[in-house]
Design a protein around this motif. Structure first.
Motif, PDB file in Angstrom:
ATOM      1  N   SER A  88       0.849  -1.032   0.045  1.00  0.00           N
ATOM      2  CA  SER A  88       0.042   0.160   0.048  1.00  0.00           C
ATOM      3  C   SER A  88       0.748   1.338   0.026  1.00  0.00           C
ATOM      4  CB  SER A  88      -0.944   0.005   1.281  1.00  0.00           C
ATOM      5  OG  SER A  88      -0.235   0.448   2.370  1.00  0.00           O
ATOM      6  N   PHE A  89       0.336   2.188  -0.776  1.00  0.00           N
ATOM      7  CA  PHE A  89       0.994   3.681  -0.831  1.00  0.00           C
ATOM      8  C   PHE A  89       1.393   4.043   0.580  1.00  0.00           C
ATOM      9  CE2 PHE A  89       1.850   7.921  -1.829  1.00  0.00           C
ATOM     10  CZ  PHE A  89       2.996   7.976  -2.490  1.00  0.00           C
ATOM     11  N   PRO A 177      -7.667   3.954  -1.496  1.00  0.00           N
ATOM     12  CA  PRO A 177      -6.481   3.470  -1.331  1.00  0.00           C
ATOM     13  C   PRO A 177      -5.348   3.446  -2.550  1.00  0.00           C
ATOM     14  CG  PRO A 177      -7.881   1.514  -1.419  1.00  0.00           C
ATOM     15  CD  PRO A 177      -8.812   2.779  -1.504  1.00  0.00           C
ATOM     16  N   SER A 178      -6.002   3.388  -3.763  1.00  0.00           N
ATOM     17  CA  SER A 178      -4.830   3.312  -5.022  1.00  0.00           C
ATOM     18  C   SER A 178      -5.661   3.825  -6.378  1.00  0.00           C
ATOM     19  CB  SER A 178      -4.697   2.011  -5.312  1.00  0.00           C
ATOM     20  OG  SER A 178      -5.614   1.140  -5.820  1.00  0.00           O
ATOM     21  N   ASP A 179      -4.854   4.142  -7.158  1.00  0.00           N
ATOM     22  CA  ASP A 179      -5.481   4.493  -8.492  1.00  0.00           C
ATOM     23  C   ASP A 179      -6.460   3.576  -9.113  1.00  0.00           C
ATOM     24  OD1 ASP A 179      -5.410   6.035 -11.166  1.00  0.00           O
ATOM     25  OD2 ASP A 179      -4.851   4.258 -11.795  1.00  0.00           O
ATOM     26  N   ALA A 180      -6.305   2.430  -8.902  1.00  0.00           N
ATOM     27  CA  ALA A 180      -7.233   1.348  -9.398  1.00  0.00           C
ATOM     28  C   ALA A 180      -8.587   1.451  -8.957  1.00  0.00           C
ATOM     29  CB  ALA A 180      -6.712   0.095  -9.052  1.00  0.00           C
ATOM     30  N   GLU A 181      -8.701   1.859  -7.538  1.00  0.00           N
ATOM     31  CA  GLU A 181     -10.179   1.938  -7.203  1.00  0.00           C
ATOM     32  C   GLU A 181     -10.790   3.373  -7.667  1.00  0.00           C
ATOM     33  OE1 GLU A 181      -8.372  -0.707  -4.121  1.00  0.00           O
ATOM     34  OE2 GLU A 181      -7.703   0.791  -5.274  1.00  0.00           O
ATOM     35  N   MET A 182      -9.712   4.391  -7.674  1.00  0.00           N
ATOM     36  CA  MET A 182     -10.162   5.663  -8.056  1.00  0.00           C
ATOM     37  C   MET A 182     -10.846   5.567  -9.432  1.00  0.00           C
ATOM     38  SD  MET A 182      -6.932   7.957  -6.740  1.00  0.00           S
ATOM     39  CE  MET A 182      -7.136   9.474  -7.647  1.00  0.00           C
ATOM     40  N   PHE A 183      -9.901   4.897 -10.374  1.00  0.00           N
ATOM     41  CA  PHE A 183     -10.420   4.996 -11.938  1.00  0.00           C
ATOM     42  C   PHE A 183     -11.869   3.946 -12.052  1.00  0.00           C
ATOM     43  CE2 PHE A 183      -9.535   3.750 -16.525  1.00  0.00           C
ATOM     44  CZ  PHE A 183     -10.055   4.836 -16.926  1.00  0.00           C
ATOM     45  N   GLN A 184     -11.774   3.143 -11.263  1.00  0.00           N
ATOM     46  CA  GLN A 184     -13.365   2.387 -11.179  1.00  0.00           C
ATOM     47  C   GLN A 184     -14.167   3.258 -10.980  1.00  0.00           C
ATOM     48  OE1 GLN A 184     -13.858  -0.546 -12.449  1.00  0.00           O
ATOM     49  NE2 GLN A 184     -11.789  -0.792 -13.283  1.00  0.00           N
ATOM     50  N   ALA A 185     -14.114   4.216  -9.876  1.00  0.00           N
ATOM     51  CA  ALA A 185     -15.064   4.898  -9.047  1.00  0.00           C
ATOM     52  C   ALA A 185     -15.614   6.095 -10.314  1.00  0.00           C
ATOM     53  CB  ALA A 185     -14.437   5.472  -8.078  1.00  0.00           C
ATOM     54  N   ILE A 186     -14.469   6.608 -10.905  1.00  0.00           N
ATOM     55  CA  ILE A 186     -15.057   7.761 -12.060  1.00  0.00           C
ATOM     56  C   ILE A 186     -15.969   7.110 -13.144  1.00  0.00           C
ATOM     57  CG2 ILE A 186     -12.855   7.631 -13.295  1.00  0.00           C
ATOM     58  CD1 ILE A 186     -13.222  10.776 -13.657  1.00  0.00           C
ATOM     59  N   LYS A 187     -15.257   5.784 -13.489  1.00  0.00           N
ATOM     60  CA  LYS A 187     -16.203   5.227 -14.582  1.00  0.00           C
ATOM     61  C   LYS A 187     -17.390   4.629 -14.201  1.00  0.00           C
ATOM     62  CE  LYS A 187     -12.752   1.723 -15.538  1.00  0.00           C
ATOM     63  NZ  LYS A 187     -12.346   0.784 -16.257  1.00  0.00           N
ATOM     64  N   ALA A 188     -17.593   4.261 -12.901  1.00  0.00           N
ATOM     65  CA  ALA A 188     -19.142   4.139 -12.505  1.00  0.00           C
ATOM     66  C   ALA A 188     -19.979   5.207 -11.960  1.00  0.00           C
ATOM     67  CB  ALA A 188     -18.864   3.207 -11.265  1.00  0.00           C
ATOM     68  N   GLY A 189     -19.258   6.464 -12.253  1.00  0.00           N
ATOM     69  CA  GLY A 189     -19.867   7.397 -11.943  1.00  0.00           C
ATOM     70  C   GLY A 189     -20.189   8.046 -10.353  1.00  0.00           C
ATOM     71  N   GLN A 190     -19.131   7.518  -9.609  1.00  0.00           N
ATOM     72  CA  GLN A 190     -19.267   7.555  -8.085  1.00  0.00           C
ATOM     73  C   GLN A 190     -18.539   8.708  -8.012  1.00  0.00           C
ATOM     74  OE1 GLN A 190     -17.416   3.933  -7.035  1.00  0.00           O
ATOM     75  NE2 GLN A 190     -19.530   2.519  -7.471  1.00  0.00           N
ATOM     76  N   VAL A 191     -17.692   9.122  -8.566  1.00  0.00           N
ATOM     77  CA  VAL A 191     -17.032  10.620  -8.594  1.00  0.00           C
ATOM     78  C   VAL A 191     -16.942  11.333  -9.817  1.00  0.00           C
ATOM     79  CG1 VAL A 191     -15.368   9.750  -6.539  1.00  0.00           C
ATOM     80  CG2 VAL A 191     -14.697   9.669  -8.958  1.00  0.00           C
ATOM     81  N   GLU A 192     -16.843  12.515  -9.926  1.00  0.00           N
ATOM     82  CA  GLU A 192     -16.838  13.322 -11.088  1.00  0.00           C
ATOM     83  C   GLU A 192     -15.554  13.845 -11.730  1.00  0.00           C
ATOM     84  OE1 GLU A 192     -20.291  16.122 -11.142  1.00  0.00           O
ATOM     85  OE2 GLU A 192     -20.392  15.372  -8.904  1.00  0.00           O
ATOM     86  N   ALA A 193     -14.457  13.637 -10.948  1.00  0.00           N
ATOM     87  CA  ALA A 193     -13.017  14.099 -11.232  1.00  0.00           C
ATOM     88  C   ALA A 193     -12.087  13.180 -10.403  1.00  0.00           C
ATOM     89  CB  ALA A 193     -13.084  15.562 -11.084  1.00  0.00           C
TER      90      ALA A 193
END
Length: 264
Positions: A88-89, A177-193
Motif C-alpha cells: 500500500s502506498f 487506497p489506490s489509482d485502481a479504485e479511483m479509476f473504477q469509481a469515475i468510470k462508475a460515476g461515483q466521482v466526477e473527477a
C-alpha cells in the motif's frame, strides 16, 4: 542491571532476526549497505499505477513500468538480483514498510517532501511531475474552480490529495487506497473527477472517454525512498542513477514511456 540489558538486547535481536537486524553480515550488500536479503534488492511498490508500475506476469519480476525499468537497472549496476512486491502506498510514504524490513527501497512514483524526509531517506530525484484534473469527456468541469460540491477522487497519502485539500476546499473529496479504485469509481460515476499525477491521468485518456482539463506545476520530484539512516544504500542508488544519466540509459528508458510529454 547489565545482565538484564544484555538479555533485552538479545530478545530484540531474536524478534527481528527474520528482518536481518542486529548487524548481521548476511543482510549487507557488497558495498556494506543494509539490505533485507543478501544478494537481492527488495523493492516495494503500490501497484497498479501506470505508467510507473503495473502487473506483468510475462516479465521476470512480475511487474512493468518506468519505475520498474529504472530499479531493474539500478539493481543490475549494484550486482544485486531484483525482487518487487506490492504494498500500500500509505505504508510506503509513511516509512512503516521500510522500517519494518519489508523491503529495501520504495519505488512508487513518490514525491520527495520535507514531511516524508522525517521518516525516510530519499535518492536523488529521478522524475519531475505535475498534478492534473481528469474528468469524463462530456463533463462541463473545466477547471479546479468548478469543483464546489463535486465529488473528486484522490489517493490516500499522496501530494494530489494535499493539493486538492488546499486548492479545492469546497469539493467533496473522496479518498481511495489506490489509482485502481479511483479509476473504477469515475468510470462508475461515483466521482466526477480525479486529481492526481499527470502521467497516470494521461494513461486514463487513451480510449477518449476521459480528458484532462487542467495541469498544475507543483515542482514535484519523485525519489526512491529508503529506511531512515541507510546512508550507504542511498549512496549506492544515487551512484547508479548518475551512471545511467551519463551513459544515456536513463534517457532511453524515459523515452520509452514519455516520448511525447505531457500536455492535455
Amino acid at each position: 542491571m547489565r545482565r538484564t540489558r544484555i538479555l533485552t538486547i538479545g530478545v530484540a535481536c531474536l524478534a527481528t532476526f527474520a528482518l536481518g537486524a542486529c548487524g548481521s553480515e548476511d543482510s549487507k550488500s557488497a558495498s556494506g549497505a543494509d539490505i533485507v536479503t543478501k544478494g537481492t534488492l527488495t523493492v516495494c511498490s503500490d501497484v497498479p499505477y501506470p505508467p510507473f508500475e503495473d502487473f506483468d506476469k510475462s516479465s521476470p519480476t512480475g511487474f512493468k513500468g518506468f519505475d520498474v525499468d529504472i530499479v531493474s537497472e539500478v539493481a543490475k549496476r549494484l550486482d544485486l538480483k531484483l525482487k518487487i512486491q506490492d504494498s500500500s502506498f500509505d505504508a510506503l510514504q509513511s516509512g512503516q514498510a521500510l522500517a519494518a524490513g519489508q523491503c529495501d527501497l520504495a519505488a512508487s512514483a513518490m514525491t520527495i517532501t520535507d514531511d516524508r524526509k522525517k521518516n525516510l531517506d530519499f535518492s536523488d530525484g529521478y522524475y519531475d511531475s505535475k498534478q492534473s484534473l481528469l474528468v469524463p469527456a462530456d463533463s462541463k468541469i473545466a477547471a479546479i474552480g468548478d469543483l464546489k460540491g463535486v465529488k473528486v477522487g484522490v489517493q490516500q497519502g499522496t501530494t494530489g490529495k494535499t493539493y486538492t485539500e488546499e486548492n479545492a476546499k469546497d469539493a467533496d473529496i473522496i479518498t481511495f487506497p489506490s489509482d485502481a479504485e479511483m479509476f473504477q469509481a469515475i468510470k462508475a460515476g461515483q466521482v466526477e473527477a480525479l486529481l492526481q499525477d499527470l502521467p497516470v491521468n494521461l494513461d486514463h485518456t487513451r480510449d477518449g472517454k476521459f480528458k484532462i482539463v487542467e495541469t498544475y506545476d507543483t515542482s514535484e520530484e519523485y525519489g526512491f525512498a529508503m529506511k531512515k539512516g541507510n546512508s550507504q544504500l542511498v549512496k549506492d542508488v544515487d551512484g547508479a542513477l548518475e551512471e545511467m544519466r551519463k551513459d544515456g540509459t536513463y534517457d532511453t528508458i524515459y523515452a520509452k514511456y514519455f516520448s511525447t510529454e505531457n500536455q492535455p
